[in-house]
Design a protein around this motif. Structure first.
Motif, PDB file in Angstrom:
ATOM      1  N   ASN A 107       0.830  -1.220   0.000  1.00 16.44           N
ATOM      2  CA  ASN A 107       0.000   0.000   0.000  1.00 16.44           C
ATOM      3  C   ASN A 107       0.853   1.254   0.000  1.00 16.44           C
ATOM      4  N   ARG A 108       1.911   1.238   0.806  1.00 12.63           N
ATOM      5  CA  ARG A 108       2.752   2.440   0.891  1.00 12.63           C
ATOM      6  C   ARG A 108       3.529   2.645  -0.397  1.00 12.63           C
ATOM      7  N   TYR A 109       3.952   1.559  -1.012  1.00 12.43           N
ATOM      8  CA  TYR A 109       4.669   1.646  -2.291  1.00 12.43           C
ATOM      9  C   TYR A 109       3.718   2.144  -3.382  1.00 12.43           C
ATOM     10  N   LYS A 110       2.531   1.576  -3.414  1.00 15.26           N
ATOM     11  CA  LYS A 110       1.563   1.911  -4.463  1.00 15.26           C
ATOM     12  C   LYS A 110       1.070   3.357  -4.323  1.00 15.26           C
ATOM     13  N   TYR A 111       0.884   3.793  -3.104  1.00 18.64           N
ATOM     14  CA  TYR A 111       0.366   5.149  -2.859  1.00 18.64           C
ATOM     15  C   TYR A 111       1.400   5.978  -2.112  1.00 18.64           C
ATOM     16  N   ALA A 112       2.654   5.924  -2.580  1.00 16.68           N
ATOM     17  CA  ALA A 112       3.774   6.563  -1.856  1.00 16.68           C
ATOM     18  C   ALA A 112       3.534   8.054  -1.627  1.00 16.68           C
ATOM     19  N   GLU A 113       2.785   8.688  -2.529  1.00 15.29           N
ATOM     20  CA  GLU A 113       2.544  10.143  -2.378  1.00 15.29           C
ATOM     21  C   GLU A 113       1.728  10.428  -1.112  1.00 15.29           C
ATOM     22  N   ARG A 114       1.025   9.425  -0.618  1.00 17.13           N
ATOM     23  CA  ARG A 114       0.251   9.627   0.626  1.00 17.13           C
ATOM     24  C   ARG A 114       1.109   9.433   1.873  1.00 17.13           C
ATOM     25  N   TYR A 115       2.336   8.934   1.671  1.00 13.87           N
ATOM     26  CA  TYR A 115       3.242   8.668   2.810  1.00 13.87           C
ATOM     27  C   TYR A 115       4.565   9.398   2.565  1.00 13.87           C
ATOM     28  N   PRO A 116       4.512  10.745   2.539  1.00 19.89           N
ATOM     29  CA  PRO A 116       5.694  11.506   2.101  1.00 19.89           C
ATOM     30  C   PRO A 116       6.871  11.468   3.072  1.00 19.89           C
ATOM     31  N   GLU A 117       6.712  10.840   4.253  1.00 19.28           N
ATOM     32  CA  GLU A 117       7.838  10.765   5.193  1.00 19.28           C
ATOM     33  C   GLU A 117       9.046  10.062   4.552  1.00 19.28           C
ATOM     34  N   ARG A 118       8.770   9.148   3.626  1.00 24.31           N
ATOM     35  CA  ARG A 118       9.848   8.370   3.000  1.00 24.31           C
ATOM     36  C   ARG A 118       9.647   8.336   1.492  1.00 24.31           C
ATOM     37  N   PRO A 119      10.725   8.153   0.733  1.00 27.39           N
ATOM     38  CA  PRO A 119      10.560   8.038  -0.717  1.00 27.39           C
ATOM     39  C   PRO A 119       9.954   6.676  -1.105  1.00 27.39           C
ATOM     40  N   MET A 120       9.371   6.638  -2.264  1.00 28.10           N
ATOM     41  CA  MET A 120       8.761   5.398  -2.774  1.00 28.10           C
ATOM     42  C   MET A 120       9.716   4.208  -2.706  1.00 28.10           C
ATOM     43  N   GLU A 121      11.000   4.470  -3.040  1.00 30.00           N
ATOM     44  CA  GLU A 121      11.983   3.372  -3.075  1.00 30.00           C
ATOM     45  C   GLU A 121      12.140   2.705  -1.713  1.00 30.00           C
ATOM     46  N   PHE A 122      11.915   3.463  -0.659  1.00 27.80           N
ATOM     47  CA  PHE A 122      12.027   2.900   0.681  1.00 27.80           C
ATOM     48  C   PHE A 122      10.933   1.844   0.901  1.00 27.80           C
ATOM     49  N   TYR A 123       9.697   2.196   0.538  1.00 23.96           N
ATOM     50  CA  TYR A 123       8.577   1.266   0.725  1.00 23.96           C
ATOM     51  C   TYR A 123       8.736   0.044  -0.187  1.00 23.96           C
ATOM     52  N   ARG A 124       9.240   0.313  -1.382  1.00 24.59           N
ATOM     53  CA  ARG A 124       9.441  -0.798  -2.320  1.00 24.59           C
ATOM     54  C   ARG A 124      10.476  -1.777  -1.771  1.00 24.59           C
ATOM     55  N   ALA A 125      11.551  -1.221  -1.204  1.00 23.76           N
ATOM     56  CA  ALA A 125      12.600  -2.092  -0.642  1.00 23.76           C
ATOM     57  C   ALA A 125      12.057  -2.921   0.527  1.00 23.76           C
ATOM     58  N   GLU A 126      11.140  -2.340   1.289  1.00 21.02           N
ATOM     59  CA  GLU A 126      10.535  -3.105   2.396  1.00 21.02           C
ATOM     60  C   GLU A 126       9.740  -4.282   1.859  1.00 21.02           C
ATOM     61  N   GLY A 127       8.984  -4.044   0.810  1.00 26.33           N
ATOM     62  CA  GLY A 127       8.202  -5.129   0.203  1.00 26.33           C
ATOM     63  C   GLY A 127       9.076  -6.147  -0.503  1.00 26.33           C
ATOM     64  N   GLU A 128      10.184  -5.671  -1.015  1.00 27.86           N
ATOM     65  CA  GLU A 128      11.073  -6.534  -1.791  1.00 27.86           C
ATOM     66  C   GLU A 128      11.622  -7.700  -0.974  1.00 27.86           C
ATOM     67  N   VAL A 129      11.694  -7.510   0.329  1.00 27.68           N
ATOM     68  CA  VAL A 129      12.191  -8.593   1.197  1.00 27.68           C
ATOM     69  C   VAL A 129      11.325  -9.853   1.006  1.00 27.68           C
ATOM     70  N   PHE A 130      10.032  -9.640   0.913  1.00 30.57           N
ATOM     71  CA  PHE A 130       9.104 -10.780   0.734  1.00 30.57           C
ATOM     72  C   PHE A 130       9.276 -11.399  -0.660  1.00 30.57           C
ATOM     73  N   LEU A 131       9.469 -10.547  -1.664  1.00 29.89           N
ATOM     74  CA  LEU A 131       9.687 -11.073  -3.019  1.00 29.89           C
ATOM     75  C   LEU A 131      10.914 -11.980  -3.047  1.00 29.89           C
ATOM     76  N   ARG A 132      11.979 -11.528  -2.382  1.00 30.54           N
ATOM     77  CA  ARG A 132      13.224 -12.298  -2.360  1.00 30.54           C
ATOM     78  C   ARG A 132      12.997 -13.648  -1.687  1.00 30.54           C
ATOM     79  N   ARG A 133      12.243 -13.609  -0.599  1.00 30.48           N
ATOM     80  CA  ARG A 133      11.962 -14.834   0.132  1.00 30.48           C
ATOM     81  C   ARG A 133      11.173 -15.818  -0.742  1.00 30.48           C
TER      82      ARG A 133
END
Ligand SMILES: N[C@@H](CCC(=O)N[C@@H](CS)C(=O)NCC(=O)O)C(=O)O
Length: 198
Positions: A107-133
């Motif tokens: 959600n944060r990656y998809k709607y990163a503009e709603r969570y401006p505390e961090r850049p989109m890449e930050f949220y994507r990297a958080e989700g990426e952990v699951f992809l790697r797994r």
């Protein structure tokens, strides 16, 4: 008549439709507008989320419970891994991680503009952990827990699809080639294409 209140693009509704379709249970699918939910659906389940299944006087209003209900009726390819208790524990753990942590990152990656505390890449990297797994789990087999689909593959797939589709180019250049192939196989499957028909 069994009725499923659904929303075509909702990942929870998608996984419920896939399990119902796979089980062969006949259901009448009612496409709802999330902005104007039908009164008969809210009368069955006041929480107002899709999917909602009404079957033989019983109401099931959680996608995972609908999937498990469908598989209890008929599970020809053994999505439940019924003779594999360790696999069943892994099914539950993967779905838990998907529905709790990964869904938040998505959600944060998809709607990163709603969570401006961090850049989109930050949220994507958080989700990426699951992809790697998941990519690691696909080593030497076509599905995450067995050489055939399990409940986990089908429950996760609509969410991985959403994550991949936020930026297809990015997803396509990741090293997760097994996960890419896994997703593509689902996207092209009769099961998925049939539940997405308009
Ligand atoms: N835990 C629920 C979540 C279902 C859910 O959140 N569905 C969304 C659509 S994808 C919904 O109906 N949201 C209510 C709304 O948007 O009004 C399940 O697994 O069935």
């Amino acid at each position: 008549m069994n009725t499923l209140y659904s929303f075509r693009r909702c990942p929870y509704a998608m996984r419920a439709r896939m399990a119902l379709r796979y089980s062969g249970v006949a259901v009448n699918i009612v496409e709802v507008s999330l902005k104007a939910k039908p009164a008969e659906m809210l009368a069955l389940s006041s929480k107002g989320t899709v999917p909602v299944l009404s079957v033989n006087g019983e109401v099931i209003d959680e996608s995972l419970s609908i999937m498990r209900w469908a598989l209890a009726q008929h599970d020809p390819q053994d999505w439940l891994l019924k003779d594999d208790p360790a696999g069943q524990v892994q099914i539950a753990a993967l779905i838990e991680e998907n529905d709790q942590a990964f869904k938040v990152h998505l959600n944060r990656y998809k709607y990163a503009e709603r969570y401006p505390e961090r850049p989109m890449e930050f949220y994507r990297a958080e989700g990426e952990v699951f992809l790697r797994r998941l990519d690691g789990l696909l080593e030497g087999r076509d599905y995450v827990l067995a050489d055939h689909p399990s409940l986990a593959d089908v429950a996760l797939m609509p969410f991985i699809r959403q994550f991949a589709h936020v930026d297809r180019e990015w997803f396509g250049q990741t090293p997760y080639v097994r996960l890419q192939a896994w997703l593509q196989r689902f996207l092209e499957s009769d099961l998925f294409t049939s539940i997405m028909k308009k």
